[in-house]
Write an enzyme that holds these catalytic residues in place. Structure first.
Site, mmCIF file in Angstrom:
data_model
loop_
_atom_site.group_PDB
_atom_site.id
_atom_site.type_symbol
_atom_site.label_atom_id
_atom_site.label_comp_id
_atom_site.label_asym_id
_atom_site.label_seq_id
_atom_site.Cartn_x
_atom_site.Cartn_y
_atom_site.Cartn_z
ATOM 1 N N ASP A 91 0.855 -1.182 0.000
ATOM 2 C CA ASP A 91 0.000 0.000 0.000
ATOM 3 C C ASP A 91 0.893 1.235 0.000
ATOM 4 O OD1 ASP A 91 0.889 0.308 2.601
ATOM 5 O OD2 ASP A 91 -0.968 -0.357 3.517
ATOM 6 N N ASP A 145 -3.275 8.169 -1.787
ATOM 7 C CA ASP A 145 -4.616 8.758 -1.758
ATOM 8 C C ASP A 145 -4.854 9.473 -0.441
ATOM 9 O OD1 ASP A 145 -4.589 6.302 -0.322
ATOM 10 O OD2 ASP A 145 -6.772 6.228 -0.387
ATOM 11 N N ASP A 264 -7.778 -7.348 2.260
ATOM 12 C CA ASP A 264 -6.657 -7.460 3.197
ATOM 13 C C ASP A 264 -7.099 -6.917 4.544
ATOM 14 O OD1 ASP A 264 -4.967 -4.780 4.114
ATOM 15 O OD2 ASP A 264 -6.286 -4.435 2.398
ATOM 16 N N CYS A 302 -12.176 -27.832 11.419
ATOM 17 C CA CYS A 302 -10.987 -27.339 10.729
ATOM 18 C C CYS A 302 -9.935 -28.440 10.625
ATOM 19 C CB CYS A 302 -10.405 -26.138 11.479
ATOM 20 S SG CYS A 302 -8.932 -25.435 10.702
ATOM 21 N N CYS A 304 -6.629 -27.752 9.813
ATOM 22 C CA CYS A 304 -5.299 -27.154 9.832
ATOM 23 C C CYS A 304 -4.388 -27.918 10.803
ATOM 24 C CB CYS A 304 -5.358 -25.674 10.204
ATOM 25 S SG CYS A 304 -5.571 -25.312 11.963
ATOM 26 N N CYS A 307 -5.336 -27.448 14.563
ATOM 27 C CA CYS A 307 -6.541 -28.160 14.998
ATOM 28 C C CYS A 307 -6.353 -29.675 14.962
ATOM 29 C CB CYS A 307 -7.733 -27.739 14.137
ATOM 30 S SG CYS A 307 -8.256 -26.030 14.432
ATOM 31 N N HIS A 333 -3.832 -20.789 12.848
ATOM 32 C CA HIS A 333 -5.213 -21.231 12.622
ATOM 33 C C HIS A 333 -6.042 -20.160 11.930
ATOM 34 C CE1 HIS A 333 -9.325 -22.592 13.234
ATOM 35 N NE2 HIS A 333 -9.561 -21.366 13.670
#
Length: 370
Positions: A91, A145, A264, A302, A304, A307, A333
């Site tokens: 950014d 901006d 984001d 989940c 992952c 988990c 996670h």
């Protein structure tokens, strides 16, 4: 190479696509973890790959102040400096500068501000923000901006829109790295006519992509969705659309439903450091005593690594003991959860079942059975 955007499937206003960059592709809609200071807090690049991160965001303001773009250039650019081989978006630093309040002063040519690190005085212009990003070498860079806070008067937002359009043109005139793609940012607060004016100004400049700024800055979510309803249709269908600063599952889904491609936010990593775990039924606060003897995974649905291998009781213990591992597991996670959530959204769009997915999500989210 500069980016190439390929539209693929559509379901209602939602769509899937692919952004091709020199450092790989981004399947959209996608969520970008935020690596403000050339790192996603508590995560290694290898772990980011494991959780499914396709692209990360870094911050021009912070990298300009520390370590400085010259050092990053000597390292071979931001990708090499942080050892991340995938796409990066930077950014412009505008949001951070304008959030400094009494520590900054706006002029038509740029913004004076004092560093939050040492109080030193700096002047950031559209040209300087663009040149810094050219040196950093991200795949996608953002125009400088004027991001007004919420609430702001109509008169103030009118000035921000006019300034944003002039600065966007100056960024385009300065942009000198053909390997990067410069996106414009639409401002205009909650006013349809000002959003339209901002969008039309930027579209005339023919940016390769467009962001919607000035949202998720304190306004109610219902107002944000209303602004998206009249802003997104103004943007070119064949170019990527990026909603800045949004990272909760409900807001991501609502944004996708309105045609947004990129998001984001620091939310998933920030709340992880406070012990909050993201699920499709709402957040769980792992520091709460009720989890002290809860030996279930953080989120049973989940798959992952966290988990699959750790319990709520263990993660709570780490957090209460101020062990760094607790923050790392919670962060892992949350980022995996959002990556998988966006993948499920893409699959629903491709199968023309997004409306069904949407209703199922909101039913689970409202029930919130912990």
């Amino acid at each position: 190479m500069a980016i190439k955007f390929e539209l693929q499937d559509q379901d209602g206003k939602a769509r899937t696509g692919c952004i091709h960059t020199a450092h790989g592709k981004i399947e959209t809609p996608a969520f970008m973890p935020v690596g403000t200071q050339a790192t996603v807090k508590a995560m290694s690049p290898q772990e980011l790959e494991e959780v499914g991160a396709q692209v990360i965001l870094s911050n021009t303001y912070h990298l300009y102040l520390r370590p400085g773009q010259e050092i990053i250039a000597r390292a071979g650019g931001l990708h090499k400096f942080m050892n991340w081989s995938g796409p990066i978006l930077t950014d412009s630093g505008g949001f951070q500068v304008f959030s400094l309040g009494d520590f900054r002063s706006i002029e038509d040519n740029g913004v004076w501000f004092r560093s939050h690190l040492d109080g030193s005085k700096h002047f950031l212009t559209p040209e300087k923000a663009t040149r810094i990003q050219n040196v950093l070498g991200a795949d996608i860079i953002m125009a400088f901006d004027h991001c007004p806070p919420y609430p702001s008067s109509r008169e103030y937002i009118e000035g921000a829109v006019e300034r944003t359009s002039r600065w966007a043109y100056r960024c385009l005139e300065t942009h000198a790295n053909p390997e990067q793609s410069l996106f414009g940012i639409v401002q205009g607060g909650e006013y349809p006519d000002l959003r339209r004016q901002s969008a039309l100004d930027l579209i005339k400049m023919d940016f390769p992509g467009y962001a919607i700024g000035g949202l998720s800055v304190g306004e109610p979510k219902e107002l944000m969705y209303k602004v998206l309803d009249f802003t997104v249709p103004l943007l070119p269908r064949e170019k990527p659309r990026y909603l800045m600063g949004v990272g909760s599952a409900d807001a991501l889904l609502e944004g996708v439903m309105r045609g947004i491609d990129l998001f984001d936010c620091v939310l998933p990593t920030r709340i992880a450091r406070n012990g909050r775990i993201m699920t499709e039924r709402g957040d769980l606060t792992m520091r709460n005593a009720l989890y002290s003897t809860d030996f279930r995974p953080l989120y049973p649905d989940c798959d992952c690594y966290v988990c699959q291998h750790y319990t709520r009781a263990y993660v709570r213990h780490l957090l209460k003991a101020n062990e760094i591992m607790g923050l790392r597991l919670a962060t892992y996670h949350n980022l995996y959860f959002l990556s998988r959530f966006m993948r499920k959204i893409r699959e629903a769009i491709k199968a023309k079942k997004l409306k069904e997915f949407y209703h199922q999500f909101w039913q689970r989210f409202k029930d919130r059975q912990k």
